[in-house]
Design an enzyme around this catalytic site. Structure first.
Site, PDB file in Angstrom:
ATOM      1  N   HIS A  38      29.935  32.429  36.611  1.00 54.95           N
ATOM      2  CA  HIS A  38      31.010  31.421  36.666  1.00 54.95           C
ATOM      3  C   HIS A  38      30.994  30.561  35.422  1.00 54.95           C
ATOM      4  CE1 HIS A  38      32.919  30.883  40.821  1.00 54.95           C
ATOM      5  NE2 HIS A  38      32.337  32.073  40.844  1.00 54.95           N
ATOM      6  N   THR A 104      38.318  41.086  39.522  1.00 56.89           N
ATOM      7  CA  THR A 104      39.508  40.596  38.822  1.00 56.89           C
ATOM      8  C   THR A 104      39.504  39.085  38.631  1.00 56.89           C
ATOM      9  OG1 THR A 104      40.719  40.574  40.921  1.00 56.89           O
ATOM     10  CG2 THR A 104      40.941  42.541  39.537  1.00 56.89           C
ATOM     11  N   GLU A 106      38.898  34.746  38.976  1.00 63.22           N
ATOM     12  CA  GLU A 106      39.605  33.591  39.514  1.00 63.22           C
ATOM     13  C   GLU A 106      40.102  32.725  38.360  1.00 63.22           C
ATOM     14  OE1 GLU A 106      36.128  33.675  40.062  1.00 63.22           O
ATOM     15  OE2 GLU A 106      36.194  34.938  41.846  1.00 63.22           O
ATOM     16  N   GLY A 173      40.921  43.474  49.277  1.00 60.93           N
ATOM     17  CA  GLY A 173      42.133  43.961  49.913  1.00 60.93           C
ATOM     18  C   GLY A 173      42.254  45.455  49.746  1.00 60.93           C
TER      19      GLY A 173
END
Length: 318
Positions: A38, A104, A106, A173
């Site tokens: 991050h 992918t 944030e 998903g």
């Protein structure tokens, strides 16, 4: 369940703490390590954000466990050619015990250069192209690439591992699971969703490994542990695409006011009842996962590792 790993949280802990937790994880009997990648924490209460590749270098000298990023976004903030060099060096330092986990990303981490944040379908397209570049560079061969999203010109990595670096793809998903099956060496996902696992395996993932992540908050006072989990990680329960599009920690703090303690209690094992922790871990095994990585929320890391060493890991393996 074959393996249980520990998930090092760069959002909550500084580099020295992360290295010490890795040592404790190895001593407690965990099989491997995940580490988050991050630029920002999810909220200011978490309070940290060290550069993951520096920490991995330290881990390579401190422990003998395998290490994987969970996950790196090689799309916007960092060019895939640079990620390839970081992954190659990490694999060399770790003697082949490194896996590259990718996703992918944030907006929270990737918008910082002021570039456009693409929609999910475009990011999946970018990820596929990025992995083509990364895999080619990891061979050590001279690489040039002119694609829809990226350009690489006369690039070559001179420090590369003897064997290819496995690359696992994160998916939340159906479309992402199909992409992971097509381009990944494994699947990363954070809920024990048997449908996701089946979609990955049917879509071409076959017998490739499936990895899951679980947050817990061990503590002798369940109510206090729940309050800690809610204060630090309510963002985990934000629905849909919100975690991918909110741009700053303050936005996550605002959205997280909608997440109740009761909702956290349903999602995060809190307290010191072994059955609660074992039930959550077993759900991943029942859904067909090969490894689950556990992250202890909060400061009481030693208590957590003692609990898992004596109560949880023996029960899972016995």
């Amino acid at each position: 369940m074959a393996d249980v790993g520990y998930f090092l949280s760069c959002e909550e802990h500084g580099p020295a703490e992360l290295v010490e937790q890795a040592r404790m994880a190895e001593q407690a009997g965990f099989d491997s390590l995940w580490i988050s990648d991050h630029f920002h924490p999810w909220n200011d209460a978490q309070g940290q954000s060290p550069f993951v590749w520096s920490v991995i270098g330290a881990l390579s000298q401190a422990v003998s466990l395998p290490v994987e990023t969970a996950v790196t976004c090689p799309l916007v903030r960092t060019h895939p050619a640079v990620i390839a060099q970081a992954a190659a060096t990490s694999a060399v330092q770790l003697g082949g015990r490194f896996r590259l986990g990718v996703g992918t990303g944030e907006a929270l981490n990737e918008h910082i250069l002021g570039t456009h944040w693409p929609e999910a379908s475009v990011r999946l397209e970018m990820l596929e192209e990025a992995l083509q570049i990364i895999r080619q560079l990891l061979t050590g061969e001279r690489t040039s690439h002119r694609g829809k999203h990226y350009t690489v010109e006369n690039a070559r990595l001179y420090t590369v591992p003897d064997d290819p670096v496995p690359i696992d793809v994160s998916a939340f998903g159906p479309q992402a699971a199909e992409v992971a099956a097509r381009i990944g060496d494994g699947l990363i996902t954070m809920t024990p969703d048997v449908t996701m696992v089946e979609r990955f395996r049917r879509g071409g993932g076959g017998a490739n490994p499936v990895y899951g992540g679980l947050k817990v908050c061990w503590g002798p006072d369940r109510r206090e542990a729940l309050r800690t989990a809610h204060r630090l990680w309510a963002n985990e329960q934000l629905p849909g695409e919100l975690p991918q599009i909110l741009p700053t920690p303050s936005h996550f703090e605002q959205a997280s006011t909608l997440v109740t303690e009761e909702r956290m209690a349903d999602a995060v094992p809190c307290g010191d009842d072994p059955d609660d922790h074992l039930r959550a871990l077993t759900a991943f095994a029942d859904a067909g996962f090969d490894t689950v990585y556990v992250n202890q929320i909060g400061k009481d890391q030693q208590g957590f590792f003692d609990f898992y060493r004596t109560k949880i890991l023996p029960a899972l393996r016995g």
